[in-house]
Design an enzyme around this catalytic site. Structure first.
Site, PDB file in Angstrom:
ATOM      1  N   GLU A 120      63.787  -2.814  79.149  1.00  0.00           N
ATOM      2  CA  GLU A 120      63.995  -4.071  78.414  1.00  0.00           C
ATOM      3  C   GLU A 120      63.071  -5.161  78.950  1.00  0.00           C
ATOM      4  O   GLU A 120      63.489  -6.307  79.183  1.00  0.00           O
ATOM      5  CB  GLU A 120      65.459  -4.518  78.505  1.00  0.00           C
ATOM      6  N   PHE A 124      63.396  -9.971  66.241  1.00  0.00           N
ATOM      7  CA  PHE A 124      63.950  -9.666  64.904  1.00  0.00           C
ATOM      8  C   PHE A 124      63.201 -10.386  63.785  1.00  0.00           C
ATOM      9  O   PHE A 124      63.348 -10.035  62.616  1.00  0.00           O
ATOM     10  CB  PHE A 124      65.442 -10.023  64.856  1.00  0.00           C
ATOM     11  N   CYS A 183      63.776   4.340  59.869  1.00  0.00           N
ATOM     12  CA  CYS A 183      64.306   3.225  59.081  1.00  0.00           C
ATOM     13  C   CYS A 183      65.729   3.531  58.608  1.00  0.00           C
ATOM     14  O   CYS A 183      65.985   4.589  58.024  1.00  0.00           O
ATOM     15  CB  CYS A 183      63.407   2.926  57.885  1.00  0.00           C
TER      16      CYS A 183
HETATM   17 ZN    ZN Z   1      62.461   1.533  55.091  1.00  0.00          ZN
END
Ligand code: ZN
Length: 183
Positions: A72, A103, A128
């Site tokens: 991290e 984000f 995704c």
């Molecule tokens: Zn996608």
């Protein structure tokens, strides 16, 4: 996020351990999502880690190590780049894992400098959540909707949900255009 980066780092650190090298894994104290003292990947692979408050503590505790892992790394201050370079100049192999974008899909903290100064970079992709394609972005959702662009970058352990998304499926927060226009 969800790209297997912690798992890949742990794999490399384990190999160094098997080779008999002195290995230590560090993580920022901010991140206690799963366990205060272990790094645990999303797939459940774990390795004990030393939580540190910052780079000075990291450098001090890395003394005597041959291989240092930093998980991290995007949560560390910018000086983590100098810390990693100092360790590397001292003969330490440094393996860092971190998110390159926040984000909003903007470069995350020290990552741009770290990526530029690193000798080797592997950019991993997640899957995704929407379409199953290769995902390179992190979608933050608050109550199921894209988080506001103006929200805080770091909200560890909050009730927000995160999903891996591809470029096409990533959704900007409702205020993204207003924020961009004001910038
Ligand atoms: Zn996608």
């Amino acid at each position: 996020m969800f790209s297997g980066k912690s798992e890949e780092m742990i794999r490399r650190l384990r190999r160094a351990e098997i080779a008999g090298q002195r290995v230590l894994l560090f993580k920022p104290r901010i991140d206690d999502r799963y366990d205060a003292a272990d790094v645990v990947s999303h797939a459940g692979v774990r390795m004990s880690a030393v939580p540190v408050d910052g780079c000075a503590e990291l450098i001090a505790r890395a003394r005597g190590c041959e291989v240092v892992g930093i998980d991290e790394v995007q949560f560390f201050e910018e000086t983590v780049v100098e810390a990693a370079l100092a360790l590397a100049d001292g003969g330490v192999r440094v393996i860092a894992a971190g998110l390159d974008q926040d984000f909003r899909r903007l470069p995350f903290g020290p990552m741009p400098e770290l990526l530029a100064r690193a000798e080797f970079v592997d950019k991993l992709q997640a899957v995704c959540h929407r379409c199953g394609g290769p995902a390179t972005t992190t979608q933050r959702l608050v109550d199921g909707k894209p988080a506001l662009y103006s929200g805080d970058t770091i909200v560890v352990g909050a009730l927000d949900a995160y999903e891996a998304r591809c470029r096409d499926c990533h959704e900007a927060g409702a205020d993204a255009q207003a924020v961009a226009a004001a910038a």
